[in-house]
Every structure is written in C-alpha cells, then in structure tokens.
Design a protein around this motif. Sequence first.
Motif, PDB file in Angstrom:
ATOM      1  N   GLY A 139      47.029  47.241  34.473  1.00 52.71           N
ATOM      2  CA  GLY A 139      46.718  46.163  35.402  1.00 52.71           C
ATOM      3  C   GLY A 139      45.339  46.306  36.006  1.00 52.71           C
ATOM      4  O   GLY A 139      44.583  45.329  36.130  1.00 52.71           O
ATOM      5  N   LEU A 140      44.970  47.537  36.362  1.00 51.31           N
ATOM      6  CA  LEU A 140      43.661  47.806  36.943  1.00 51.31           C
ATOM      7  C   LEU A 140      42.543  47.458  35.968  1.00 51.31           C
ATOM      8  O   LEU A 140      41.539  46.839  36.348  1.00 51.31           O
ATOM      9  CB  LEU A 140      43.575  49.275  37.356  1.00 51.31           C
ATOM     10  N   GLU A 141      42.703  47.836  34.716  1.00 51.73           N
ATOM     11  CA  GLU A 141      41.669  47.560  33.717  1.00 51.73           C
ATOM     12  C   GLU A 141      41.598  46.081  33.358  1.00 51.73           C
ATOM     13  O   GLU A 141      40.521  45.544  33.095  1.00 51.73           O
ATOM     14  CB  GLU A 141      41.916  48.404  32.463  1.00 51.73           C
ATOM     15  N   LEU A 142      42.737  45.401  33.337  1.00 52.06           N
ATOM     16  CA  LEU A 142      42.728  43.961  33.077  1.00 52.06           C
ATOM     17  C   LEU A 142      41.963  43.243  34.177  1.00 52.06           C
ATOM     18  O   LEU A 142      41.151  42.338  33.907  1.00 52.06           O
ATOM     19  CB  LEU A 142      44.164  43.427  32.990  1.00 52.06           C
ATOM     20  N   LEU A 143      42.176  43.648  35.419  1.00 50.17           N
ATOM     21  CA  LEU A 143      41.422  43.085  36.535  1.00 50.17           C
ATOM     22  C   LEU A 143      39.940  43.444  36.416  1.00 50.17           C
ATOM     23  O   LEU A 143      39.065  42.584  36.575  1.00 50.17           O
ATOM     24  CB  LEU A 143      41.995  43.616  37.853  1.00 50.17           C
ATOM     25  N   SER A 144      39.652  44.707  36.133  1.00 48.39           N
ATOM     26  CA  SER A 144      38.263  45.171  36.122  1.00 48.39           C
ATOM     27  C   SER A 144      37.450  44.535  34.998  1.00 48.39           C
ATOM     28  O   SER A 144      36.337  44.032  35.223  1.00 48.39           O
ATOM     29  CB  SER A 144      38.223  46.697  35.985  1.00 48.39           C
ATOM     30  N   LEU A 145      37.987  44.539  33.777  1.00 47.86           N
ATOM     31  CA  LEU A 145      37.237  44.004  32.642  1.00 47.86           C
ATOM     32  C   LEU A 145      36.942  42.517  32.814  1.00 47.86           C
ATOM     33  O   LEU A 145      35.845  42.038  32.511  1.00 47.86           O
ATOM     34  CB  LEU A 145      38.009  44.247  31.341  1.00 47.86           C
ATOM     35  N   SER A 146      37.927  41.775  33.321  1.00 50.03           N
ATOM     36  CA  SER A 146      37.704  40.349  33.570  1.00 50.03           C
ATOM     37  C   SER A 146      36.647  40.153  34.653  1.00 50.03           C
ATOM     38  O   SER A 146      35.801  39.258  34.564  1.00 50.03           O
ATOM     39  CB  SER A 146      39.018  39.675  33.986  1.00 50.03           C
ATOM     40  N   SER A 147      36.681  41.019  35.689  1.00 52.36           N
ATOM     41  CA  SER A 147      35.719  40.901  36.788  1.00 52.36           C
ATOM     42  C   SER A 147      34.303  41.206  36.318  1.00 52.36           C
ATOM     43  O   SER A 147      33.341  40.567  36.771  1.00 52.36           O
ATOM     44  CB  SER A 147      36.108  41.846  37.930  1.00 52.36           C
ATOM     45  N   PRO A 247      31.791  31.640  43.803  1.00 52.37           N
ATOM     46  CA  PRO A 247      33.244  31.774  43.606  1.00 52.37           C
ATOM     47  C   PRO A 247      33.650  33.169  43.122  1.00 52.37           C
ATOM     48  O   PRO A 247      34.697  33.688  43.526  1.00 52.37           O
ATOM     49  CB  PRO A 247      33.559  30.706  42.547  1.00 52.37           C
ATOM     50  N   VAL A 248      32.814  33.785  42.274  1.00 51.70           N
ATOM     51  CA  VAL A 248      33.100  35.140  41.804  1.00 51.70           C
ATOM     52  C   VAL A 248      32.927  36.134  42.947  1.00 51.70           C
ATOM     53  O   VAL A 248      33.729  37.063  43.118  1.00 51.70           O
ATOM     54  CB  VAL A 248      32.186  35.521  40.617  1.00 51.70           C
ATOM     55  N   THR A 249      31.887  35.946  43.761  1.00 57.41           N
ATOM     56  CA  THR A 249      31.685  36.803  44.923  1.00 57.41           C
ATOM     57  C   THR A 249      32.885  36.724  45.857  1.00 57.41           C
ATOM     58  O   THR A 249      33.361  37.742  46.372  1.00 57.41           O
ATOM     59  CB  THR A 249      30.410  36.386  45.686  1.00 57.41           C
ATOM     60  N   ALA A 250      33.387  35.507  46.102  1.00 59.48           N
ATOM     61  CA  ALA A 250      34.569  35.335  46.949  1.00 59.48           C
ATOM     62  C   ALA A 250      35.783  36.021  46.335  1.00 59.48           C
ATOM     63  O   ALA A 250      36.581  36.656  47.040  1.00 59.48           O
ATOM     64  CB  ALA A 250      34.854  33.848  47.154  1.00 59.48           C
ATOM     65  N   PHE A 251      35.921  35.929  45.016  1.00 56.75           N
ATOM     66  CA  PHE A 251      37.036  36.586  44.332  1.00 56.75           C
ATOM     67  C   PHE A 251      36.960  38.105  44.491  1.00 56.75           C
ATOM     68  O   PHE A 251      37.954  38.758  44.808  1.00 56.75           O
ATOM     69  CB  PHE A 251      37.019  36.215  42.850  1.00 56.75           C
ATOM     70  N   LEU A 252      35.763  38.669  44.276  1.00 59.45           N
ATOM     71  CA  LEU A 252      35.602  40.117  44.400  1.00 59.45           C
ATOM     72  C   LEU A 252      35.833  40.572  45.833  1.00 59.45           C
ATOM     73  O   LEU A 252      36.409  41.633  46.081  1.00 59.45           O
ATOM     74  CB  LEU A 252      34.202  40.524  43.941  1.00 59.45           C
ATOM     75  N   SER A 253      35.372  39.759  46.782  1.00 55.86           N
ATOM     76  CA  SER A 253      35.467  40.117  48.185  1.00 55.86           C
ATOM     77  C   SER A 253      36.894  40.078  48.697  1.00 55.86           C
ATOM     78  O   SER A 253      37.254  40.874  49.573  1.00 55.86           O
ATOM     79  CB  SER A 253      34.600  39.159  49.014  1.00 55.86           C
ATOM     80  N   VAL A 254      37.700  39.181  48.153  1.00 52.06           N
ATOM     81  CA  VAL A 254      39.033  38.954  48.709  1.00 52.06           C
ATOM     82  C   VAL A 254      40.143  39.413  47.760  1.00 52.06           C
ATOM     83  O   VAL A 254      40.898  40.334  48.071  1.00 52.06           O
ATOM     84  CB  VAL A 254      39.214  37.459  49.059  1.00 52.06           C
ATOM     85  N   VAL A 255      40.250  38.788  46.591  1.00 56.18           N
ATOM     86  CA  VAL A 255      41.362  39.076  45.689  1.00 56.18           C
ATOM     87  C   VAL A 255      41.243  40.474  45.093  1.00 56.18           C
ATOM     88  O   VAL A 255      42.195  41.254  45.070  1.00 56.18           O
ATOM     89  CB  VAL A 255      41.454  38.010  44.574  1.00 56.18           C
TER      90      VAL A 255
END
Length: 507
Positions: A139-147, A247-255
């Motif tokens: 799960g961590l890598e799926l989140l990280s690689l997409s980010s 939108p990506v900055t907001a995603f990284l900052s929050v989600v």
Amino acid sequence: MDTDALLSYNWAIMAPEFTILGVATLLSVLDLFMGKNTSRRPLLWMALAGVAVAMAFVFAELDTDVTSILHDTYRLDFFSKAFKILLLLGGFLVLLLAADYRKKELQEYRGEFYYLFLTALLGAMIMASSADMITLFVGLELLSLSSYILAGIRKKSGKSNESAFKYVVSGGIATAITLFGMSYIFGLTGQTNLFDVVETLQEPVLLEHSFLLVFAFFMTFIGLSFKIAAAPFHMWAPDVYEGAPIPVTAFLSVVSKTAGFIILLRFILLTFIAAAGIDRDPLLVQVQPYVIVLAAATMILGNLGALRQRNIKRLFAYSSVAQAGYILVPFVSNSTQVFELIWFYLLAYIVMNIGAFACLQTLTRDAGSNDVSIFRGLFSRSPWLASAMTIFLLSLAGIPATAGFAGKFGIFMGALGPEPGHYVLAGIMMLMTLVSYVYYFNIIGLMFFRSGGTGGRRISIAPSIGAVLVFCAIATIGLGIMPNIALDFFFGQFDVNEFFMNTGHNH
C-alpha cells in the motif's frame, strides 16, 4: 489457495477498495482510447462518482463487526473505517480542485492525473486496513509511486521535473530505511503479520535481543518520518510542493500526510505496544525522548522556515511540516487518546488546508505568480475569497472558534494529561503556535490592509472551487464551535479496543 477457500472470504468488506480499483482501471482504459483533443471532463465526474460510492460503502460498513480476510492481512475494524473516511473526504475535495486546474501543461495529461490519483488513494486505503507488513508495504509503495508521477506530471515544466526527481530520491531513501527496519522485525520474529509479531515479541528469548528491537524501531520510525515530512527529514517538501501542480500539492499535504500517520499508528503502535526495550522497560517508554525531540524539532523548523518564505507554496510546505509536528505530540503520551486526537486533528487539517489551497489555486491562476504579494488588496477585489481564506488561516493558526483551535487544544491537553506531563513539549507547541501567527496574520494583513494586487480587477471563482470553499469554511467553523459533533460520531461508531483485537487468530 483453491477456489472454495477464495469464495469463502467475505469479499464485501473490500467494496470501497474494489470500487476505487475498478474506476481507476476503467479510466485508464477509456483514456487510452479517447482522442488526444477529446475533453477528459467525463473522466473527472467518473472519478468523483467512484470516490463518492466508495465513501458510501465505508458508511454502510460502520455497523459491521471486526472482520479479517486473507489470513488477517486485510482487516475491517474501527481504525480502517475511521481513517478511510478522512482519506476519501480529502480525495473528493482534491478532485474538485483538479476540476478547475487550467494550466496548459496539465491539459494533455489530465486523464493520467485522474487514475494515478485514484491508485494513490487506493494505496492509502490499503494501508488503513493492513495487518501485515507485506500489505502495508504494498500500500505504501502504491501510494508513493503514484505520487512521484503526479508530482512531475507537468512534463515540460522544469520545476515540476525537479520536484519529481527530489521526491523520488528522498522517497526511495525513506523506503529503503523503512524496509531495513521491517527486515529486522521479521528476522527477530519470523513473522510478517502484525498480531503474530506482537505475540512473538512476548517470548523471553527475544529479551536477549532487545537492542536490535530498539534499532528496528528507530529505522522504521525514521523511514516513515520522511513520509510525513517530519524534521529533519522534511527538506524535500518545500521543493516538491513548489514544483507540483496545486491539486497535487494539496493531495501531498493532506491525503498523503494522513496516510503517513495511518502507517505510523497501525505499524508502530500495534507492533511495539507491548515490546520490551533495553533492560526490559517498555520500548515505547524508552524511545519517548526521541519522539519528543522529533516533534519539537518539526514544530520549530517548520514554523521558523515559514517565516522566511515569499513563495506561497513553499510557505504552506513549511506550514505543513509544522502541522506534522503538532500531530506527532500525541504519540508521546502512549495513551488510547492518541487515536481520537490524531483523527480529529487530521479531519480539521483536511478541511482547513484544502480550503486554503482552493484559494491559492484561484489567486495564482489569476495573478500568474506564486509570490505572497498576490494577496494584496484581496478583500477589495473578492470579499468572499478573502473572508474564506481568513477563516482557513485563523484555523491553521489555532484561533478559538475554529477547527484548528479545537484540534490543537485537545493535543495540548493530551500532552499535559498523563503523568508525568510533558510540560516542555506543550510549552514548545504553544510558543511555535504564537510564531505561526506572524506569517498567517501577515497574509491576512495583506488581504485587508494593503492595496495593489493584480490591477484591482475582480476575481471570478469557479463553481467547483466555490463548492470546496463553502464546504470547508462551514466545516472549519462548525468543528471549531461544536467539535463534539465529530467526536461523538467517533466514539459512537468506533471502539479503540478493536484496534488491538485479532479476530483472525483469536489472540
């Protein structure tokens, strides 16, 4: 595993994840066959619908008892349900931000943005329900690689490429350190399931290797500290926040930050809750000084770093670092309150920070600049936008009658509550909150007491941005005046004891 065993599992509890996975797959296929000049707007509505349906499934599961499938690698418990609500809420609001993002560099890759965003969200949801180191890491890598890809999705932008490169390098180092720590835990216990690890750590023979266990804790905690941008492992955040689309900055900052705290709670607390450290004292008590220093350093460096920033995205990056420091404070107490304090503050942080980024997106697009001067005279040009931004800034600063104040007050009292109280850490938290007033109130001063700006022209607010602003402003004030609404929901639906209860192995 045969077919009968597969069919025997209660797959319905994974309905939220299956929904996000199905929509992400569908969007990727549709985007592949759509013409280059065809509008990707329908993909946005499908993504929003998918997140909304996943949220509906989570609420439908609120009354479901603790359930685990796949040999307890996937769990539906209070923890997963509570934090999936936060993840999906944040995801829905960020998608509304993306609906109005009009930079030319992103138009060509808008389809990719939607399904990469959903796969990142899926990775965070998997982490919330994982009870095994392998699924946690997946799960961590799926989140990280997409980010990583999302951070550099504007391929023709030098800053976007730079942010993606720095994010990949720092993220790769963090992943390696985390995996190194996990390997020690597996080597000591021979288990990957978190509940089996907890049980194995009670065996007397492992007391002889307590030093290695403490080393494993530090490795995993340091690796995960990169993910939440805790100091001194935060230096990637300002560059990545500046170069990524808003939108990506907001995603990284929050989600993404919420996901980082999910894995800290799920992995660190559950794995080491009963582990013995050196001299057989509880490990989590022995490492308290390190966590205290980390939380204090994060608050101090985040707030002091923000004081010097003229670029508004970098300012909010340092603000996000400081907020991570506040959220780390409950980890010091090691009480059951850690769940409600972190959950509530993350809820408040989602609404106030995404609301602020909605204002930033509108202003930066109108002014064509990221300098803090874009706020000059905003009240005369757009009273509603200035009022909304003021609400979010007051909440981030922790002013009473806002969600940020309610969250910080709970964390502050939690630091003082257990004996012995952590008075120094609470004092640093209060002092750094006062320091944050300087840069938050500077923006408010620019909006209301300075003239100029972009020629004095009026600013139009897109419908999707308007919806985000209204919802976030109401939620920020509502949670500040009546925090019991969210807390009563938390306590009414969730039992903290479920977090430590293993249904799969009957421990």
